[in-house]
Design a protein around this motif. Sequence first.
Motif, mmCIF file in Angstrom:
data_model
loop_
_atom_site.group_PDB
_atom_site.id
_atom_site.type_symbol
_atom_site.label_atom_id
_atom_site.label_comp_id
_atom_site.label_asym_id
_atom_site.label_seq_id
_atom_site.Cartn_x
_atom_site.Cartn_y
_atom_site.Cartn_z
ATOM 1 N N VAL A 346 -5.956 -1.450 -5.758
ATOM 2 C CA VAL A 346 -5.346 -1.342 -4.428
ATOM 3 C C VAL A 346 -6.473 -1.174 -3.420
ATOM 4 C CG1 VAL A 346 -3.741 -0.069 -2.961
ATOM 5 C CG2 VAL A 346 -3.285 -0.289 -5.414
ATOM 6 N N ASN A 347 -6.720 -2.209 -2.638
ATOM 7 C CA ASN A 347 -7.887 -2.245 -1.756
ATOM 8 C C ASN A 347 -7.491 -2.118 -0.288
ATOM 9 O OD1 ASN A 347 -9.661 -2.852 -4.022
ATOM 10 N ND2 ASN A 347 -8.745 -4.899 -3.980
ATOM 11 N N THR A 348 -8.440 -1.630 0.526
ATOM 12 C CA THR A 348 -8.212 -1.440 1.965
ATOM 13 C C THR A 348 -9.020 -2.447 2.759
ATOM 14 O OG1 THR A 348 -7.918 0.940 1.616
ATOM 15 C CG2 THR A 348 -8.301 0.213 3.867
ATOM 16 N N ASP A 349 -8.373 -3.149 3.670
ATOM 17 C CA ASP A 349 -9.069 -4.080 4.558
ATOM 18 C C ASP A 349 -9.813 -3.277 5.621
ATOM 19 O OD1 ASP A 349 -9.181 -5.769 7.178
ATOM 20 O OD2 ASP A 349 -8.818 -7.244 5.596
ATOM 21 N N SER A 350 -11.121 -3.503 5.726
ATOM 22 C CA SER A 350 -11.936 -2.702 6.652
ATOM 23 C C SER A 350 -11.587 -2.965 8.112
ATOM 24 C CB SER A 350 -13.423 -2.992 6.430
ATOM 25 O OG SER A 350 -13.697 -4.375 6.635
ATOM 26 N N GLY A 351 -11.015 -4.122 8.411
ATOM 27 C CA GLY A 351 -10.695 -4.451 9.796
ATOM 28 C C GLY A 351 -9.334 -3.948 10.228
ATOM 29 N N THR A 352 -8.308 -4.265 9.434
ATOM 30 C CA THR A 352 -6.934 -3.910 9.820
ATOM 31 C C THR A 352 -6.474 -2.576 9.252
ATOM 32 O OG1 THR A 352 -5.981 -5.039 7.884
ATOM 33 C CG2 THR A 352 -6.344 -6.346 9.879
ATOM 34 N N GLY A 353 -7.155 -2.094 8.210
ATOM 35 C CA GLY A 353 -6.724 -0.856 7.568
ATOM 36 C C GLY A 353 -5.586 -1.052 6.589
ATOM 37 N N LYS A 354 -5.087 -2.284 6.444
ATOM 38 C CA LYS A 354 -3.966 -2.538 5.554
ATOM 39 C C LYS A 354 -4.409 -2.563 4.090
ATOM 40 C CE LYS A 354 -1.284 -5.245 8.898
ATOM 41 N NZ LYS A 354 -0.630 -6.549 9.138
ATOM 42 N N LEU A 355 -3.441 -2.327 3.200
ATOM 43 C CA LEU A 355 -3.706 -2.325 1.766
ATOM 44 C C LEU A 355 -3.288 -3.668 1.160
ATOM 45 C CD1 LEU A 355 -2.298 1.204 0.819
ATOM 46 C CD2 LEU A 355 -4.651 0.597 1.434
ATOM 47 N N SER A 356 -3.972 -4.044 0.104
ATOM 48 C CA SER A 356 -3.592 -5.225 -0.671
ATOM 49 C C SER A 356 -3.775 -4.890 -2.145
ATOM 50 C CB SER A 356 -4.441 -6.441 -0.287
ATOM 51 O OG SER A 356 -5.812 -6.184 -0.549
ATOM 52 N N ILE A 357 -3.034 -5.600 -2.994
ATOM 53 C CA ILE A 357 -3.073 -5.325 -4.431
ATOM 54 C C ILE A 357 -3.693 -6.504 -5.170
ATOM 55 C CG2 ILE A 357 -1.702 -4.815 -6.479
ATOM 56 C CD1 ILE A 357 0.385 -3.565 -4.697
ATOM 57 N N ASP A 358 -4.714 -6.209 -5.943
ATOM 58 C CA ASP A 358 -5.287 -7.195 -6.854
ATOM 59 C C ASP A 358 -4.432 -7.172 -8.124
ATOM 60 O OD1 ASP A 358 -6.761 -8.398 -8.946
ATOM 61 O OD2 ASP A 358 -8.647 -8.049 -7.896
ATOM 62 N N ASP A 359 -3.519 -8.140 -8.229
ATOM 63 C CA ASP A 359 -2.528 -8.106 -9.305
ATOM 64 C C ASP A 359 -3.150 -8.050 -10.696
ATOM 65 O OD1 ASP A 359 -0.288 -8.118 -7.655
ATOM 66 O OD2 ASP A 359 -0.305 -10.301 -7.464
ATOM 67 N N LYS A 360 -4.222 -8.789 -10.902
ATOM 68 C CA LYS A 360 -4.841 -8.834 -12.223
ATOM 69 C C LYS A 360 -5.422 -7.477 -12.594
ATOM 70 C CE LYS A 360 -8.220 -11.440 -14.945
ATOM 71 N NZ LYS A 360 -9.212 -12.558 -14.941
ATOM 72 N N LEU A 361 -6.184 -6.869 -11.673
ATOM 73 C CA LEU A 361 -6.780 -5.563 -11.939
ATOM 74 C C LEU A 361 -5.706 -4.485 -12.033
ATOM 75 C CD1 LEU A 361 -9.260 -3.776 -12.257
ATOM 76 C CD2 LEU A 361 -9.442 -3.674 -9.758
ATOM 77 N N PHE A 362 -4.698 -4.587 -11.159
ATOM 78 C CA PHE A 362 -3.625 -3.591 -11.150
ATOM 79 C C PHE A 362 -2.861 -3.607 -12.478
ATOM 80 C CE2 PHE A 362 0.716 -2.190 -9.888
ATOM 81 C CZ PHE A 362 0.379 -0.932 -9.440
ATOM 82 N N SER A 363 -2.499 -4.791 -12.958
ATOM 83 C CA SER A 363 -1.751 -4.911 -14.211
ATOM 84 C C SER A 363 -2.562 -4.392 -15.385
ATOM 85 C CB SER A 363 -1.344 -6.365 -14.452
ATOM 86 O OG SER A 363 -0.464 -6.816 -13.441
#
Length: 469
Positions: A346-363
């Motif tokens: 679960v990563n944080t975008d340095s510009g917007t502050g939003k989160l995104s999920i790396d599905d492969k790493l998360f699973s």
Amino acid sequence: MGDITVSGPVTGINTESIVTALVNAEQAPKQSQINKQTQTSTAQLSSIGKIQAALDAFRGAMDNMAKDASIGGLTATASDANVSTVTLGAGASAGSYQLIVNQLATASKVATQTYAGGAKTVVNTGNTSTTLEISQSGQSYGVSVPPGATLQQVRDSINAQYSSVGLSANILTDATGSRLVMTSTNTGVGTDITIGGNSGLEVGTSVVSPPANAKYTIDGTPQESKSNTLSDAISGVSIKLTALSPLPAGVTGALPDGVTRVASTITVSRSNDTLKSSVKGFVDTYNALMTAIGNETKVTSNPDGSTTSSALTGDATMRTLQSALRAQMNALAGTGTLKSLAQFGVNTDSGTGKLSIDDKLFSAAIATNPTDIGGIFNGDNGLLARMKTATDSYALSNTGVLATRSTTLSNNLKDLQNQQDTLTARMAALKTSLTAKYTTMNNLVAQLTSQRSSVMTTLNALNKSNSDS
């Protein structure tokens, strides 16, 4: 002598446009200031309101997640949904339990005598009000019965006054007449309803059914509860009893000695699909808050190369709120091998502050360390609790930073409206004053014009007389 060309009705000068121009010139600087400040305060108040709503939604989601063990990857099921329903809470753990419901908790139910005249029977035929006293669990509730009151009106009065404390009344009617029946949402032994007072309704009352406790067994251990909702029977699991457990096949009526009702199974199990869905829900809720903040603080680039600021661009409060949230996202928590969301992908975008999920790493992380994520989110030092604490000072309804900002901006708008009203009144007075002055001028010019005409007439007459001579 040349003509005087000063206007108005006599002079020809457009005095109305002159007055308007003078008033506008006087009004313009202050009006511009009021308009600009009003526009700014209104835009900021709207933006603060949107962020407050997004923050409230985020914090509400945190509360729900804290109560729901699904964020730790658990799910609960009951094998017989007719007998019970289950809800997970904080502190739940995987396990399986056998439940048998032998008796549901019930409420006290008391009836008055039967009135042959039905629901419209007048129960107070006197000239003064009487009182019906309803008592339960050490509390007494008085119902005034005015002269001429009917059984129906007494019922309506009880429901209107005391539904909030769980009391309710209804009227049952058969061939013999009507009777008032009182009951309660409070169940269990010791919640008996008794009727007293001097209304006459207390005479001849009868107990329709006494209150009773729920009786059940969990894994063979007999237990009782005043309520059909069992919040502590299994740690972290709330069970709502809805029906008796079924009888064994072929058994009707009373159970033979040594025979029990059929048990249902309550199962708390780990589910990676539930865990993934819960984490995605957290990410979506967090991103909604970041989007709301971003929309109200962004700078928009225009086609001509210029930029347009939003209502809260560069606002210090928004920067500190974002910093507080990001600090908690980056902090480590839990006792497992994986202690941060970044380690789960679960990563944080340095510009917007939003989160995104790396599905492969998360699973992959969930497949090997599913319990670690519960440690990151849950507990007194978990992410959910820290997020609530970090936003408390901003979100409090009356004293929070955003509420205080909203109050200040609202007060500013009221003050600006007062300034506008004062300016409007002052300009109206100025217009009246200038109009009066120009009217006086026109009258003076009219007088001078009249005098000039008289002089010119006299001079012309003298000139003609001299010419004739």
